[in-house]
Design a protein around this motif. Structure first.
Motif, mmCIF file in Angstrom:
data_model
loop_
_atom_site.group_PDB
_atom_site.id
_atom_site.type_symbol
_atom_site.label_atom_id
_atom_site.label_comp_id
_atom_site.label_asym_id
_atom_site.label_seq_id
_atom_site.Cartn_x
_atom_site.Cartn_y
_atom_site.Cartn_z
ATOM 1 N N PRO A 192 0.835 -1.202 0.000
ATOM 2 C CA PRO A 192 0.000 0.000 0.000
ATOM 3 C C PRO A 192 0.870 1.253 0.000
ATOM 4 N N ALA A 193 0.313 2.376 -0.418
ATOM 5 C CA ALA A 193 1.041 3.641 -0.382
ATOM 6 C C ALA A 193 1.422 3.972 1.053
ATOM 7 N N GLY A 194 2.612 4.540 1.189
ATOM 8 C CA GLY A 194 3.107 4.905 2.513
ATOM 9 C C GLY A 194 4.321 4.079 2.881
ATOM 10 N N PRO A 195 4.748 4.161 4.124
ATOM 11 C CA PRO A 195 5.887 3.337 4.550
ATOM 12 C C PRO A 195 5.479 1.867 4.601
ATOM 13 N N PHE A 196 6.346 1.002 4.129
ATOM 14 C CA PHE A 196 6.050 -0.439 4.092
ATOM 15 C C PHE A 196 7.343 -1.187 4.397
ATOM 16 N N SER A 197 7.268 -2.106 5.353
ATOM 17 C CA SER A 197 8.492 -2.831 5.674
ATOM 18 C C SER A 197 8.266 -4.338 5.709
ATOM 19 N N ILE A 198 9.329 -5.033 5.399
ATOM 20 C CA ILE A 198 9.337 -6.497 5.378
ATOM 21 C C ILE A 198 10.492 -6.939 6.249
ATOM 22 N N HIS A 199 10.196 -7.817 7.193
ATOM 23 C CA HIS A 199 11.246 -8.288 8.080
ATOM 24 C C HIS A 199 11.177 -9.812 8.123
ATOM 25 N N THR A 200 12.198 -10.458 7.601
ATOM 26 C CA THR A 200 12.219 -11.922 7.625
ATOM 27 C C THR A 200 13.457 -12.388 8.369
ATOM 28 N N SER A 201 13.307 -13.537 9.032
ATOM 29 C CA SER A 201 14.476 -14.105 9.697
ATOM 30 C C SER A 201 14.358 -15.611 9.773
ATOM 31 N N VAL A 202 15.484 -16.272 9.851
ATOM 32 C CA VAL A 202 15.514 -17.733 10.016
ATOM 33 C C VAL A 202 16.547 -18.139 11.045
ATOM 34 N N ASN A 203 16.230 -19.216 11.754
ATOM 35 C CA ASN A 203 17.244 -19.959 12.499
ATOM 36 C C ASN A 203 17.469 -21.241 11.704
ATOM 37 N N ILE A 204 18.684 -21.453 11.294
ATOM 38 C CA ILE A 204 18.924 -22.462 10.274
ATOM 39 C C ILE A 204 20.227 -23.192 10.551
ATOM 40 N N GLU A 205 20.242 -24.485 10.241
ATOM 41 C CA GLU A 205 21.466 -25.255 10.389
ATOM 42 C C GLU A 205 22.113 -25.446 9.031
ATOM 43 N N CYS A 206 23.416 -25.199 8.960
ATOM 44 C CA CYS A 206 24.103 -25.415 7.681
ATOM 45 C C CYS A 206 25.531 -25.880 7.959
ATOM 46 N N ALA A 207 26.220 -26.240 6.888
ATOM 47 C CA ALA A 207 27.527 -26.887 7.035
ATOM 48 C C ALA A 207 28.628 -25.882 7.357
ATOM 49 N N GLU A 208 29.666 -26.367 7.997
ATOM 50 C CA GLU A 208 30.822 -25.541 8.347
ATOM 51 C C GLU A 208 31.656 -25.198 7.107
ATOM 52 N N ALA A 209 31.640 -26.105 6.128
ATOM 53 C CA ALA A 209 32.420 -25.893 4.905
ATOM 54 C C ALA A 209 31.661 -26.537 3.768
ATOM 55 N N PHE A 210 31.809 -25.994 2.570
ATOM 56 C CA PHE A 210 31.086 -26.642 1.472
ATOM 57 C C PHE A 210 31.897 -27.787 0.893
ATOM 58 N N ASP A 211 31.201 -28.764 0.321
ATOM 59 C CA ASP A 211 31.854 -29.953 -0.238
ATOM 60 C C ASP A 211 32.671 -29.613 -1.481
ATOM 61 N N ILE A 212 33.797 -30.276 -1.629
ATOM 62 C CA ILE A 212 34.547 -30.195 -2.892
ATOM 63 C C ILE A 212 34.704 -31.598 -3.438
ATOM 64 N N ALA A 213 35.002 -31.715 -4.719
ATOM 65 C CA ALA A 213 35.082 -33.035 -5.338
ATOM 66 C C ALA A 213 35.985 -33.034 -6.567
ATOM 67 N N PRO A 214 37.268 -32.751 -6.367
ATOM 68 C CA PRO A 214 38.186 -32.779 -7.516
ATOM 69 C C PRO A 214 38.051 -34.114 -8.253
ATOM 70 N N GLY A 215 38.013 -34.050 -9.549
ATOM 71 C CA GLY A 215 37.894 -35.276 -10.350
ATOM 72 C C GLY A 215 36.466 -35.703 -10.634
ATOM 73 N N ALA A 216 35.477 -35.084 -9.986
ATOM 74 C CA ALA A 216 34.083 -35.478 -10.253
ATOM 75 C C ALA A 216 33.794 -35.269 -11.735
ATOM 76 N N PRO A 217 33.264 -36.291 -12.393
ATOM 77 C CA PRO A 217 33.218 -36.271 -13.857
ATOM 78 C C PRO A 217 32.087 -35.427 -14.450
ATOM 79 N N PHE A 218 32.321 -34.980 -15.647
ATOM 80 C CA PHE A 218 31.328 -34.362 -16.519
ATOM 81 C C PHE A 218 30.261 -35.400 -16.871
ATOM 82 N N ILE A 219 28.999 -34.956 -16.952
ATOM 83 C CA ILE A 219 27.918 -35.861 -17.352
ATOM 84 C C ILE A 219 27.325 -35.374 -18.661
#
Lengths: 264, 264, 264, 264
Positions: free
Chosen positions: D63-90
């Motif tokens: 609507p016209a006027g001030p408008f705000s959106i506030h979103t938040s999450v508590n989320i679990e995720c990995a300490e490091a992302f996976d790597i895979a040297p040699g993983a083949p092309f498909i």
């Protein structure tokens, strides 16, 4: 191998009747459609959609009077289906999304009632493909394949109390046992080259070792020449036609499958 | 009306090359496929899938050497496309889900840069169908249809600075303006009966009044005889073929569309 | 109205057991999720997916020992559900794609066995919404709502031979009759504010006049305060949890729904 | 690791303006949402849908006027992302369906113009993961990461002519090069713990060896603490908000990411 497969349905329709049809095989990983025909007589407006299982479905209102549907495909498929002894079980949290709906009990595969039976059948087998094999062996040993004996669709529980069964029944029993072990399993209805007597056929697929594998309790010899028309949770999802309202007469149904030497 | 439409593509392939193809028109609300052929020469394994826009796509690796694709359909479609002056605009929160992806800017339809132009074009028009008509009128008045002039695909912004354009360009401009007004708009590529010179054609559809309506800035006479091959956000999504790696030679492309008197 | 709704499940798990869960209500046309919690204790890896009916599902392997799941939402929903006497029946060829899967018979809604009953119930009613009302009236008149009486899930055919039923049974009967008339109908499981005794609730929706409408044979007073947790073809599709393997003990299940004055 | 991540958007709206929002991270294979809030102020009706890429999207008219959106999450995720040297092309015909849309050129990733560059970058590398690594190395060597320098979104072709870039630009260049080699690649927008200066972040994923792997040209140290908010073909698909009509003022945008010790 190249096949020409066709389905001819002739109805006598008392009053205009809505139909859902599933008669357009899709090109998939195991089959390639090179030519296809879909003839309605008389011609009526039909609209196609893709159902939640990926099948192409057609819907129309059949007018009163004689009504026929004639579909055919020229299709390439494998000479034999793949087998994979030892292919491992995949735990539910590691499955891709696509097979997940095929883990749940369904109308004719009440897998929630098969835990004990399934566990006893696979005792000592490696989890995965080998369990599916043990299930198929059990079905072959306890049920006599009696094509034409199954006018009414019965559920896996009812199948398991009988001594004779049709292909659909035996697939339902296999599916129920697989799902009871947390192995996704789905119904396939389609054409099978060389089936005697010729008719539509039903078998099932189980998801192990990262892909779907074919299992056929009634034609358990790696028989290829298969054309999948529809995939689903059980016979409900893969009816080649569903009609609404008062029953109509199916005057004639003619299924043909022939090997052909070229695509077109 | 019944049409026989065909597409013949002949390539010279230096090294084995992956292709995505979109050459299997689907039966939908406005067309019914009664016969279809899809011929690959030489025969190679192809796998089909449905893309996020509902199109049937085929993928394969074309082997080195001459490679041809020949597809054809016998299809029923309307004599004229529907029009609906006055059909109302639908606010974004009331739209069904299916048209929503067609609200966003895309590669060749940078609708975020068209807000001012679009608003000026539709000044005084009722929101919805009549705005789309005003947009098409603008395109027809400012751009000369010059088939064959558009080798490189250009974006709606670039189109808007030119005086000549091909069907694809004019569709992109129409789509960009519609989306700038929050009207979902999508690209259609297909066959058009009677097109001169015969070629594949592109037009667009806009979602107003609860359904998709056809708009064609280059054939703005309600001309029917349309076969939709693919729907998408712009030309990127509806390329009938996309190849990867080094360019291959398209040796020949032949599009034919003929009225036929019967389905098969 | 704003609701705070929560579900607490506590299990005793003998051996590690795979679960599919459906405990994350989505924001949809009739409800808006402002806050949500999903607590697993002990914490285990869980993966979410969207099922073919659009529900958010979670899958995990519950470890041996005590295991609990606690979910809650702060959600906005309507004070009363919409009604639409006179909303018309839509013929199958004119339906959009989304409701089509809800036309077919399913495990607990064997609509193919309800043609005669359904036709007799709706004699003289205008096709569409008014037929659904007649079906709900029949259910209310012939079955006594007896919460807690239905440990085993029974099918619509079995329900129709009883005199007492739970909300799930009555929804199944309503769905089966609607589908027998070619009206898409789907099961809804969710929270209902003010339900006595408090528990999860089940009702159904029918697709007439271009949208889904709510019908509730057990709370037939337009009672709002509804939070849809899952949609499906019948109880099979909307189980808030499905476990595989040997049965586990559900030690405690606690459902709470409270009106709150603000969103957070 | 557990994170608390939040996004606060405050707008000044001159006239009622339609918005599409993408601010509800989903639980997926790499993250689990334990708590989530989505606050609109003032409260307006919002409707959620799932886009073709699986993202949860919200739509509303601010609507016209001030408008705000506030979103938040508590989320679990990995300490490091996976790597895979040699993983083949498909090869394209062996890919599952889900990554296929991410093979095509898109608005900001004109992969059809990157064949030569990509091939030169990966000369001598094994097809697949190692090619992606070579592409990321090239990006890191030729472009200086300059957060805040990229007000206007530019395409991969334009990025490749510059010496400085933002995370979004570098992801676009990586995606374009991967797709030019027939490797599916997709944009990710999300939160990254420890980013300096704190802001939303963008990186990409490539599909090799049978799954998606994370690549981040600007934070190339396996840095975990990632919360994916949206996946798409490029920046167009993953805009956290898209507004229609005349531009609105974004008065304030505040992104916070904190490590927390427990889920709730």
């Amino acid at each position: 191998m190249w096949l020409h497969a066709s389905c001819f349905l002739e109805f006598n329709i008392p009053v205009a009747t809505p139909f859902l049809l599933m008669l357009r095989p899709r090109s998939g990983r195991q089959q390639w459609v090179a030519r296809e025909q879909y003839e309605l007589s008389p011609t009526v407006m039909a609209v196609e959609f893709t159902d939640p299982f990926g099948n192409l479905c057609q819907r129309l209102v059949a007018p009163a009077g004689p009504f026929s549907i004639h579909t055919s495909v020229n299709i390439e498929c494998a000479e034999a289906f793949d087998i994979a002894p030892g292919a491992p079980f995949i735990e539910v949290q590691n499955l891709p999304e696509e097979p997940l709906p095929f883990l749940l009990p369904s109308r004719f595969c009440e897998s929630d009632r098969f835990t004990q039976l399934a566990q006893s059948l696979v005792a000592g087998r490696a989890p995965g493909y080998d369990q599916c094999t043990a299930i198929v062996d059990y079905i072959c040993q306890t049920l006599q394949y009696a094509p034409g004996s199954g006018l009414q669709i019965i559920s896996a529980s009812e199948v398991n109390e009988k001594s004779q069964a049709v292909c659909r029944d035996m697939a339902h029993l296999g599916i129920a046992c697989c799902r009871a072990l947390s192995i996704p399993a789905r119904m396939v209805v389609g054409y099978l080259e060389g089936l005697v007597p010729m008719d539509l056929h039903a078998w099932f697929e189980a998801y192990v070792g990262g892909r779907w594998y074919t299992f056929d309790p009634t034609q358990n010899d790696r028989h290829g020449g298969r054309v999948a028309i529809a995939y689903g949770r059980d016979a409900t999802d893969v009816a080649i036609y569903t009609q609404f309202g008062d029953p109509v007469d199916l005057v004639r149904m003619d299924i043909r499958v022939e090997r052909v030497s070229v695509a077109l």
